[in-house]
Motif scaffolding. Structure first.
Motif, short mmCIF file in Angstrom:
data_model
loop_
_atom_site.label_atom_id
_atom_site.label_comp_id
_atom_site.label_asym_id
_atom_site.label_seq_id
_atom_site.Cartn_x
_atom_site.Cartn_y
_atom_site.Cartn_z
N LEU A 20 42.17 -27.12 -20.90
CA LEU A 20 43.57 -27.47 -21.10
C LEU A 20 43.77 -28.15 -22.44
N PHE A 21 44.62 -27.56 -23.28
CA PHE A 21 44.88 -28.06 -24.63
C PHE A 21 46.25 -28.71 -24.73
N ARG A 22 46.36 -29.61 -25.70
CA ARG A 22 47.65 -30.11 -26.16
C ARG A 22 47.62 -30.07 -27.68
N PHE A 23 48.79 -29.78 -28.27
CA PHE A 23 48.87 -29.60 -29.72
C PHE A 23 49.91 -30.52 -30.36
N ASP A 24 50.36 -31.54 -29.66
CA ASP A 24 51.36 -32.46 -30.21
C ASP A 24 50.71 -33.65 -30.92
N THR A 25 49.47 -33.47 -31.34
CA THR A 25 48.72 -34.48 -32.09
C THR A 25 48.21 -33.82 -33.37
N PRO A 26 47.73 -34.60 -34.35
CA PRO A 26 47.27 -33.99 -35.62
C PRO A 26 46.18 -32.93 -35.45
N THR A 27 45.31 -33.10 -34.46
CA THR A 27 44.27 -32.09 -34.18
C THR A 27 44.36 -31.71 -32.71
N PRO A 28 43.94 -30.50 -32.34
CA PRO A 28 44.00 -30.09 -30.94
C PRO A 28 43.20 -31.05 -30.05
N GLN A 29 43.71 -31.27 -28.86
CA GLN A 29 43.02 -32.10 -27.89
C GLN A 29 42.75 -31.28 -26.63
N ILE A 30 41.66 -31.64 -25.95
CA ILE A 30 41.27 -31.02 -24.68
C ILE A 30 41.29 -32.10 -23.61
N CYS A 31 41.79 -31.74 -22.43
CA CYS A 31 41.81 -32.65 -21.29
C CYS A 31 40.50 -32.52 -20.52
N ILE A 32 39.82 -33.64 -20.32
CA ILE A 32 38.64 -33.66 -19.47
C ILE A 32 38.87 -34.65 -18.34
N LEU A 33 38.10 -34.50 -17.29
CA LEU A 33 38.23 -35.35 -16.11
C LEU A 33 37.00 -36.22 -15.94
N ARG A 34 37.24 -37.49 -15.67
CA ARG A 34 36.14 -38.38 -15.29
C ARG A 34 36.17 -38.47 -13.77
N ASN A 35 35.08 -38.04 -13.15
CA ASN A 35 34.95 -38.18 -11.70
C ASN A 35 34.52 -39.62 -11.46
N ASN A 36 35.41 -40.42 -10.91
CA ASN A 36 35.14 -41.85 -10.76
C ASN A 36 34.07 -42.15 -9.71
N ARG A 37 33.73 -41.18 -8.87
CA ARG A 37 32.65 -41.39 -7.89
C ARG A 37 31.28 -41.11 -8.50
N THR A 38 31.20 -40.10 -9.37
CA THR A 38 29.89 -39.73 -9.95
C THR A 38 29.76 -40.14 -11.42
N THR A 39 30.84 -40.54 -12.03
CA THR A 39 30.96 -40.87 -13.46
C THR A 39 30.69 -39.67 -14.38
N GLU A 40 30.70 -38.48 -13.82
CA GLU A 40 30.56 -37.26 -14.63
C GLU A 40 31.89 -36.94 -15.31
N TYR A 41 31.81 -36.31 -16.48
CA TYR A 41 32.97 -35.77 -17.17
C TYR A 41 32.92 -34.26 -17.05
N VAL A 42 34.00 -33.67 -16.52
CA VAL A 42 34.03 -32.23 -16.24
C VAL A 42 35.37 -31.64 -16.66
N LEU A 43 35.43 -30.32 -16.66
CA LEU A 43 36.68 -29.59 -16.87
C LEU A 43 37.38 -29.41 -15.52
N PRO A 44 38.71 -29.31 -15.51
CA PRO A 44 39.42 -29.10 -14.25
C PRO A 44 39.16 -27.71 -13.68
N LYS A 45 38.85 -27.68 -12.40
CA LYS A 45 38.61 -26.41 -11.70
C LYS A 45 38.59 -26.68 -10.20
N GLY A 46 38.68 -25.63 -9.40
CA GLY A 46 38.60 -25.79 -7.96
C GLY A 46 38.64 -24.46 -7.25
N HIS A 47 38.52 -24.53 -5.94
CA HIS A 47 38.46 -23.32 -5.12
C HIS A 47 39.78 -22.58 -5.09
#
Length: 189
Positions: A20-47
């Motif tokens: 997931l991108f956003r372009f309303d900043t000087p450089t492109p940004q990507i959204c990542i998720l911090r799983n607060n139970r495992t402290t992993e950083y992942v991309l959004p996805k699901g079944h």
């Protein structure tokens, strides 16, 4: 010799997600998720839900997990999918502005037992609103969505597969934007 394997619907999981991108900043940004139970950083996805298309699942899961309304981002990709009405063949070809094509499929063998194979179809999306919605996650999910500079987001992701997918997505987005800029400047000449 060609080999094949057939998996029946009770022998695999089908998931989908987006870079997931956003372009309303000087450089492109990507959204990542911090799983607060495992402290992993992942991309959004699901079944994928019953009766839902893979494309619908990708957008729904991305919205549910991040809270950001989104849509597929048109990008130029190289694919083996033929244009409508053409013979399939085996040749890879460029598809300009392909909006509903997966850019990657991840195959995970979760534990080697029946029903433990997982396919994840990956798409490129962009936000459609400057307002993040709250309380969109399913019960039991504890994910914190964060937009970061694209390169930093790629480095922060915990899983090598997620880093590879995000890096490919950023490359495709950058190439598409450069091609559009070049086309725009040549048409002004």
């Amino acid at each position: 010799m060609t080999s094949s394997m057939t998996l029946y619907c009770d022998e695999y999981h089908c998931s989908a997600g987006c870079v997931l991108f956003r372009f309303d900043t000087p450089t492109p940004q990507i959204c990542i998720l911090r799983n607060n139970r495992t402290t992993e950083y992942v991309l959004p996805k699901g079944h994928k839900d019953l009766g839902e298309s893979i494309e619908q699942a990708a957008l729904r899961e991305t919205y549910e997990e991040t809270g950001w309304p989104c849509e597929f981002l048109p990008t130029n990709i190289v694919t083996r999918a033929p244009p409508p009405g053409m013979s399939s063949g085996e040749m890879a070809r460029e598809a300009l502005g392909a909006t509903r094509e997966a850019i990657a499929v991840t195959l995970r063998n979760l534990d080697g037992k029946p029903g433990s194979v997982k396919f994840v179809f990956w798409y490129i999306a962009q936000i459609t609103s400057t307002k993040q919605h709250l309380n969109t996650q399913m019960a039991g999910e504890d994910l914190e969505a964060k937009f970061m500079d694209a390169e930093e987001a790629i480095r922060t992701l915990s899983r090598p597969g997620d880093r590879d997918v995000a890096k490919r997505a950023l490359d495709l987005v950058n190439r598409t934007r450069a091609a559009a800029a070049a086309k725009g400047s040549s048409s002004k000449s």
